[in-house]
Design an enzyme around this catalytic site. Structure first.
Site, PDB file in Angstrom:
ATOM      1  N   TYR A   1     -11.780  -3.402  -3.747  1.00 48.55           N
ATOM      2  CA  TYR A   1     -12.417  -3.542  -2.432  1.00 48.55           C
ATOM      3  C   TYR A   1     -13.934  -3.604  -2.593  1.00 48.55           C
ATOM      4  O   TYR A   1     -14.662  -2.867  -1.934  1.00 48.55           O
ATOM      5  CB  TYR A   1     -12.002  -2.370  -1.536  1.00 48.55           C
ATOM      6  CG  TYR A   1     -10.579  -2.439  -1.030  1.00 48.55           C
ATOM      7  CD1 TYR A   1     -10.158  -3.484  -0.204  1.00 48.55           C
ATOM      8  CD2 TYR A   1      -9.637  -1.450  -1.350  1.00 48.55           C
ATOM      9  CE1 TYR A   1      -8.847  -3.547   0.277  1.00 48.55           C
ATOM     10  CE2 TYR A   1      -8.325  -1.510  -0.866  1.00 48.55           C
ATOM     11  CZ  TYR A   1      -7.949  -2.563  -0.048  1.00 48.55           C
ATOM     12  OH  TYR A   1      -6.662  -2.626   0.444  1.00 48.55           O
TER      13      TYR A   1
ATOM     14  N   LYS B   1       0.851  -1.195   0.000  1.00 55.17           N
ATOM     15  CA  LYS B   1       0.000   0.000   0.000  1.00 55.17           C
ATOM     16  C   LYS B   1       0.892   1.253   0.000  1.00 55.17           C
ATOM     17  O   LYS B   1       2.094   1.170   0.295  1.00 55.17           O
ATOM     18  CB  LYS B   1      -0.916  -0.035   1.228  1.00 55.17           C
ATOM     19  CG  LYS B   1      -1.956  -1.178   1.195  1.00 55.17           C
ATOM     20  CD  LYS B   1      -2.871  -1.080   2.417  1.00 55.17           C
ATOM     21  CE  LYS B   1      -3.988  -2.101   2.369  1.00 55.17           C
ATOM     22  NZ  LYS B   1      -4.928  -1.946   3.509  1.00 55.17           N
TER      23      LYS B   1
ATOM     24  N   GLU C   1      -9.021 -11.069  -7.609  1.00 56.22           N
ATOM     25  CA  GLU C   1      -8.076  -9.948  -7.534  1.00 56.22           C
ATOM     26  C   GLU C   1      -6.919 -10.103  -8.533  1.00 56.22           C
ATOM     27  O   GLU C   1      -6.500  -9.120  -9.154  1.00 56.22           O
ATOM     28  CB  GLU C   1      -7.509  -9.838  -6.107  1.00 56.22           C
ATOM     29  CG  GLU C   1      -8.562  -9.381  -5.096  1.00 56.22           C
ATOM     30  CD  GLU C   1      -8.115  -9.546  -3.642  1.00 56.22           C
ATOM     31  OE1 GLU C   1      -6.945  -9.900  -3.399  1.00 56.22           O
ATOM     32  OE2 GLU C   1      -8.959  -9.315  -2.755  1.00 56.22           O
TER      33      GLU C   1
END
Ligand code: IDP
Ligand code: MG
Length: 184
Positions: A72, A32, A162
């Protein structure tokens, strides 16, 4: 006597392997923006490599909110709109590094290495426990997303979704590492 034997058998029981789940799995990791900007990507990645996980795909990308919502897709439903909004703010504040890792029960094993969601509660020895200390309370008071270093897929189904979202099939590579001789 019978009870004793049964108890000891139970204690030595091996965890049940779901026969429908493949043993060799791929999972998605995101470094991240907080880990990229803190320049700890190398140290964090080392933990996965040390455990024998193989990098089969890797890219740096600065995503927008739309892409973040796809990644998400169930966070609003699981945690509410406020959490999703803060999360989208933090995941889009800088580039992320996306990686696909491959290995034995990769989804579950990588999550163990990553640790639980809130760094303050994450066990020392895990990535989130060792490289961060942010808490929900502090994040909430500042109206920001929780800084927890990495994302890792939550289930095999999530991993498949994903990986397909972040990578095309030709961006994923098949090759041999020494771990195939010494670890697998
Ligand atoms: P995970 O990353 O450990 O799999 P998820 O429940 O899938 O956790 O949530 C996705 C992300 O949403 C977390 O990594 C974290 O950044 C954020 N998040 C989840 N729950 C909360 C919360 O209660 N407060 C603030 N942020 C949260
Ligand atoms: Mg998750």
């Amino acid at each position: 006597m019978l009870l004793k034997r049964k108890l000891s058998e139970k204690m030595t029981d091996k965890p049940k392997v779901d026969p429908n789940e493949p043993i060799m799995q791929r999972t998605l990791i995101l470094f991240k923006p907080d880990s990229v900007q803190r320049a700890i990507v190398g140290k964090v990645l080392q933990r996965f490599e040390d455990a024998g996980f193989k990098i089969v795909g890797m890219k740096m990308r600065w995503i927008d909110r739309n892409f973040g919502k796809k990644h998400y897709f169930d966070v609003a439903q699981r945690h509410g709109e406020i959490v999703l909004n803060r999360l989208l703010n933090s995941i889009t504040e800088g580039p992320v590094i996306a990686m696909v890792l491959e290995g034995i029960s990769a989804v579950e094993q990588v999550r163990k290495i990553v640790g639980s969601t809130e760094p303050k509660s994450a066990t020392p020895g895990t990535i989130r426990g060792d490289f961060a200390q942010h808490s929900y309370a502090v994040a909430d008071s500042k109206d920001v997303g929780i800084k927890n270093i990495v994302h890792s897929s939550g289930s095999l189904k999530d991993a498949e979704y994903e990986i397909a979202l972040w990578f095309t099939p030709d961006e994923l590579h098949t090759y041999k590492t020494v771990h195939e001789i010494h670890v697998f």
